[in-house]
Design a protein around this motif. Structure first.
Motif, short mmCIF file in Angstrom:
data_model
loop_
_atom_site.label_atom_id
_atom_site.label_comp_id
_atom_site.label_asym_id
_atom_site.label_seq_id
_atom_site.Cartn_x
_atom_site.Cartn_y
_atom_site.Cartn_z
N THR A 311 0.83 -1.20 0.00
CA THR A 311 0.00 0.00 0.00
C THR A 311 0.86 1.25 0.00
O THR A 311 1.78 1.38 0.81
CB THR A 311 -0.93 0.02 1.23
OG1 THR A 311 -1.59 -1.22 1.35
CG2 THR A 311 -1.95 1.14 1.12
N ARG A 367 -3.20 0.10 -3.83
CA ARG A 367 -3.13 -1.13 -3.05
C ARG A 367 -3.01 -2.33 -3.98
O ARG A 367 -3.82 -2.51 -4.90
CB ARG A 367 -4.39 -1.28 -2.19
CG ARG A 367 -4.54 -2.61 -1.47
CD ARG A 367 -3.64 -2.71 -0.26
NE ARG A 367 -3.83 -3.99 0.45
CZ ARG A 367 -3.19 -4.32 1.55
NH1 ARG A 367 -2.31 -3.48 2.09
NH2 ARG A 367 -3.42 -5.47 2.14
N LYS A 368 -1.97 -3.15 -3.75
CA LYS A 368 -1.84 -4.41 -4.47
C LYS A 368 -2.69 -5.46 -3.77
O LYS A 368 -2.52 -5.72 -2.58
CB LYS A 368 -0.38 -4.86 -4.50
CG LYS A 368 0.54 -3.97 -5.32
CD LYS A 368 1.96 -4.51 -5.31
CE LYS A 368 2.89 -3.62 -6.12
NZ LYS A 368 4.29 -4.11 -6.08
N LEU A 369 -3.60 -6.07 -4.53
CA LEU A 369 -4.48 -7.08 -3.95
C LEU A 369 -3.84 -8.46 -3.99
O LEU A 369 -4.01 -9.25 -3.07
CB LEU A 369 -5.81 -7.10 -4.69
CG LEU A 369 -6.56 -5.75 -4.71
CD1 LEU A 369 -7.86 -5.88 -5.50
CD2 LEU A 369 -6.84 -5.26 -3.29
N ASN A 370 -3.11 -8.75 -5.05
CA ASN A 370 -2.34 -9.98 -5.18
C ASN A 370 -1.31 -9.76 -6.27
O ASN A 370 -1.06 -8.62 -6.67
CB ASN A 370 -3.25 -11.19 -5.48
CG ASN A 370 -4.18 -10.92 -6.65
OD1 ASN A 370 -3.75 -10.44 -7.70
ND2 ASN A 370 -5.47 -11.21 -6.47
N SER A 373 -3.36 -8.21 -9.43
CA SER A 373 -4.39 -7.17 -9.40
C SER A 373 -4.06 -6.08 -8.41
O SER A 373 -3.31 -6.28 -7.44
CB SER A 373 -5.75 -7.79 -9.05
OG SER A 373 -5.72 -8.36 -7.76
N SER A 374 -4.60 -4.90 -8.67
CA SER A 374 -4.37 -3.73 -7.80
C SER A 374 -5.59 -2.82 -7.85
O SER A 374 -6.41 -2.89 -8.78
CB SER A 374 -3.12 -2.97 -8.23
OG SER A 374 -3.27 -2.46 -9.55
N TYR A 425 -9.67 -0.34 -10.89
CA TYR A 425 -9.22 -1.72 -10.63
C TYR A 425 -8.45 -2.21 -11.85
O TYR A 425 -8.87 -1.99 -12.99
CB TYR A 425 -10.41 -2.63 -10.36
CG TYR A 425 -10.03 -4.10 -10.28
CD1 TYR A 425 -9.44 -4.62 -9.14
CD2 TYR A 425 -10.26 -4.94 -11.36
CE1 TYR A 425 -9.09 -5.97 -9.06
CE2 TYR A 425 -9.92 -6.29 -11.31
CZ TYR A 425 -9.33 -6.80 -10.15
OH TYR A 425 -8.97 -8.13 -10.09
N TRP A 427 -6.21 -5.70 -13.40
CA TRP A 427 -5.74 -7.08 -13.32
C TRP A 427 -4.84 -7.34 -14.51
O TRP A 427 -5.22 -7.10 -15.66
CB TRP A 427 -6.92 -8.04 -13.32
CG TRP A 427 -6.52 -9.49 -13.15
CD1 TRP A 427 -6.41 -10.19 -11.99
CD2 TRP A 427 -6.19 -10.41 -14.21
NE1 TRP A 427 -6.01 -11.47 -12.24
CE2 TRP A 427 -5.87 -11.64 -13.60
CE3 TRP A 427 -6.11 -10.29 -15.60
CZ2 TRP A 427 -5.49 -12.75 -14.34
CZ3 TRP A 427 -5.74 -11.40 -16.34
CH2 TRP A 427 -5.44 -12.63 -15.72
#
Length: 790
Positions: A311, A367-370, A373-374, A425, A427
């Motif tokens: 983040t 924020r990086k979700l995985n 993806s962000s 978003y 990906w």
């Protein structure tokens, strides 16, 4: 039986096709490299397959047998790379770092000495970092950007003047002189690249025909450093700018702050002529504008903090303050009869001053979700406050009338406030990329014009000539886009939907204008890259250009007794269709394009013959169409000698309804030519020189026909004391050849004005770098728990 056989053989097929070799290619600065050719050889050194890295620097060789291969990279910019790798199902991802191939030729060290133009599927990237032109300011860099022209301080991309300027993808809520001053005080060394986006993808708001996105550098240097700079400009009168930029970076925190103050006198020469065929008179006015600005202040502050390894938060503030610009115009006008004999005259004395304040604040969280993806959240607020006051005294000496004088005063106040919030978003896979998001924005403008004139020795407020104008606009947008890379093909498509709800209220005469509408904006891109790195591209985009808020204000802003400017609260938004075919190869960039504009809004002029008034106003013309070709090429004649050629040829048509109700067509073949040559005069690349010329052939704008102009310039810059001190000298418009004639002639309309914007002059600038100026090697930091889970 066949079903069981297939079921039995399926694992064999799956495992035999699952072996691969993949990786990512970086440069020494850990930047991912696009379009680098990666070759796969057998252990016996036979070439098996080759491909190019994608925009994220990734490559992948798939469907390999389980054996040992050699991965090779031979690129003229970098040292050769070779590594033996085994193809496995659970393979190791290669991280390849290429070292720069620095060459010493003829005693000249060549290292990042020219701007790099890179063609991407949806934009053209002009990378100016560490190039010859990085010593210029952001406004001058835009002048040298491929496909961009600036004529009379009006930005255009491939001939289209509906341009949205963004900095790091954030909209700049400035226009005209404010935008120019802001960019002139933005240091070129802080600019990484300029992205020319003629068909902006769905992520960008649909406003504007094209987007110029200025990408600013991130501070990579640990510790503290600063830049102290000053500039002296001598044209007809002197101007100066001085400022301080400071940078600090430590671990997770990065801070940047800058302040620039400018002062000087601005000059402009105009001669206007209006011919009234009904009474056979010609009115000729001469105006030499001289305005002084004692304090132009530009402030920028940015703080970025890495909350954790996933983040990042960013806060940015930028401001422009011009508390007072003032001047007195003395404008004589002579009226000639049909025999070209002066029979009347009047003189206008315009005493005026103005103030401008612009504040912009943005807050962004990424924020990086995985791993793939962000999510980004961006909030943006800007406020623009401007006031303009003028006291106009006119001495009249008309034939068959007694001499007399009149006096009026206007005070115009404008306040614009904008707020927007946006979620994005993203990906990213190896071949597939998805973007989606939503945005809401709200704009509120308040404009007040007070008009008073002199009656019996005192000023009397005139409500019939005064006005209040309040305008509100809500915009809501959703978008999604999909990019797919397969082999030599790159595809991208998107759709953006925008809802606009607006209300404009005029006080005198009272009028309310409301409108609510949804619009869809599709985009599509395709790019094909051959084995020899020939790039072919196609793109289509639909855009909208909403009228500037000042254009909607119907209040009459008087220049003098016989001329005024007026907006139109009923202006329509312009719908723009863009079609592009592109070709790129070895720094050759060619664009073929077509543009259609429905109801374009622009400033035009018309004569009221019954009272000898010349009125400038914004209106919608019927349509505009243009097609053309642009070409850009950077020639490296010698390692120390570059030649840049940028050409744009366009056929432009404007259709407008005249004062007589007839449909008129204004058309022209327009040619814009920019040629420059630059030299590196020492082996350390500390001493550089550039000579160039810009040519604009005749052009059109609605009812206007604009004459050609040409200018030449010279640039010399030198670094001293181990690059800590930089000096630059620029001589613009060497032959004072930039005067233009803007004319309107059709039906009973016949007027023109000659305009010279005081462009001939020289600039001398100094810049001193202090503190830490080199990137320190930082030890690897253990990944945090959040990142380990990715």
């Amino acid at each position: 039986m066949y079903k069981y056989l297939l079921l039995f053989l399926f694992p064999v097929f799956a495992f035999s096709q699952s072996h691969k070799i993949s990786g990512t290619v970086f440069n020494a600065d850990k930047e991912k490299l696009d379009s680098v050719k990666v070759e796969l050889y057998s252990a016996e050194n036979f070439l098996i397959k080759s491909l190019f890295t994608n925009p994220e620097g990734n490559f992948s060789f798939e469907n390999l047998s389980e054996q040992t291969f050699k991965v090779k990279i031979n690129d003229e910019k970098y040292l050769s790379f070779e590594k033996s790798v085994e193809a496995k199902r659970d393979h190791e991802i290669l991280n390849i770092i290429l070292k720069s191939n620095q060459k010493d030729i003829e005693g000249v060290t060549v290292l990042k000495k020219k701007p790099l133009v890179k063609r991407k599927v949806d934009r053209l990237e002009f990378n100016v970092e560490n190039s010859n032109i990085s010593t210029l300011n952001a406004w001058e860099i835009l002048k040298k950007t491929p496909q961009v022209t600036i004529n009379n301080d009006i930005l255009a991309v491939k001939g289209g003047t509906s341009v949205l300027v963004t900095i790091n993808d954030k909209k700049v809520m400035m226009s005209g002189e404010e935008l120019k001053n802001f960019l002139e005080n933005t240091q070129g060394d802080d600019v990484k690249s300029v992205e020319v986006i003629t068909n902006p993808p769905a992520k960008y708001e649909a406003e504007g025909g094209a987007v110029l996105n200025i990408v600013m550098k991130k501070n990579k240097i640990e510790g503290y450093r600063g830049v102290l700079s000053s500039k002296y400009i001598q044209t007809q009168y002197a101007k100066g700018v001085a400022g301080l930029s400071q940078y600090y970076k430590k671990n997770k925190l990065s801070v940047m702050g800058s302040y620039f103050r400018g002062t000087g006198t601005y000059y402009r020469e105009e001669t206007g002529s209006v011919n009234y065929p009904e009474d056979g008179t010609t009115w000729i006015s001469t105006m030499n504008r001289k305005d002084q600005a004692k304090s132009q202040n530009t402030v920028n502050f940015n703080i970025e903090y890495e909350i954790d390894s996933l983040t990042t938060a960013n806060l940015n503030y930028s401001g422009y303050f011009n508390p007072k610009s003032f001047g007195v115009y003395n404008v004589p006008t002579v009226i000639y009869n049909a025999q070209n004999v002066a029979e009347s005259d009047y003189t206008t004395i315009n005493d005026h001053h103005s103030r401008t304040i612009n504040n912009s604040l943005s807050f962004q969280v990424d924020r990086k979700l995985n791993k793939k993806s962000s999510l980004s959240w961006i909030n943006y607020f800007t406020g623009n406050n401007a006031t303009k006051y003028q006291n106009v005294l006119t001495y009249l000496n008309f034939a068959n009338q007694s001499p007399r004088e009149t006096n009026f005063m206007t005070n115009n106040k404008n306040d614009v406030q904008l707020y927007s919030t946006q979620f994005d978003y993203q990906w990213k896979g190896d071949k597939l990329e998805i973007e989606s998001g939503t945005k809401y924005s709200f704009v509120k403008t308040d404009s007040q014009l007070d008009f008073s004139d002199n009656e019996n020795g005192g000023f009397q407020y005139r409500p019939e000539k005064s006005s209040l104008f309040d305008y509100k606009e809500h915009n809501f947008a959703v978008y999604t886009s999909l990019a797919y890379n397969v082999g030599k093909w790159n595809f991208k498509g998107g759709l953006r939907a925008e809802m606009t709800d607006l209300e404009g209220v005029v006080s005198e005469p009272y009028e309310v204008n409301k409108n609510n509408y949804w619009s869809l904006f599709p985009t599509f891109y395709a790019q094909y890259t051959t084995e020899n790195k020939h790039d072919f591209g196609f793109s289509y985009g639909k855009r909208i250009s909403r009228p500037s808020y000042s254009w909607l204000n119907p209040a009459k802003s008087y220049y003098n007794l016989f001329s005024y400017y007026q907006g139109d609260p009923k202006l329509k938004a312009t719908i723009i269709h863009n079609l592009n075919l592109t070709y790129s190869f070895k720094n050759w960039n060619v664009d073929f394009y077509y543009r259609k504009e429905l109801f374009p809004s622009m400033e035009i002029s018309f004569q009221q013959h019954e009272n000898n008034n010349l009125i400038y106003y914004y209106t919608n013309i019927e349509k505009g169409e243009a097609f053309g070709m642009s070409l850009y090429k950077n020639f490296e004649i010698k390692p120390w000698w570059n030649l840049i050629v940028s050409q744009n040829l366009e056929h432009n048509e404007n259709y407008f309804t005249g004062m007589d109700g007839a449909l008129n067509k204004n058309q022209v073949w327009n040619w814009v030519s920019n040629i420059s040559t630059s030299f590196t005069l020492d082996k350390n690349s500390d001493w550089k020189m550039e000579i160039g010329q810009n040519y604009y052939s005749p052009a059109i704008q609605g009812t206007f026909r604009i004459s050609s102009q040409w200018s030449a310039y010279f640039v010399m810059n030198r670094k001293f004391f181990n690059k800590k001190l930089e000096a630059a000298f620029v001589f613009n418009d060497i032959f004072k050849s930039t005067q233009q004639k803007i004319s309107t002639k059709y039906g009973n309309q016949d007027n023109y004005f000659l305009d010279y914007q005081d462009t001939q002059g020289f600039t001398f600038s100094l810049k001193y770098n202090f503190g830490n100026q080199s990137v320190k090697s930082v030890k690897a930091i253990k990944k945090a728990d959040e990142q380990e889970r990715l």
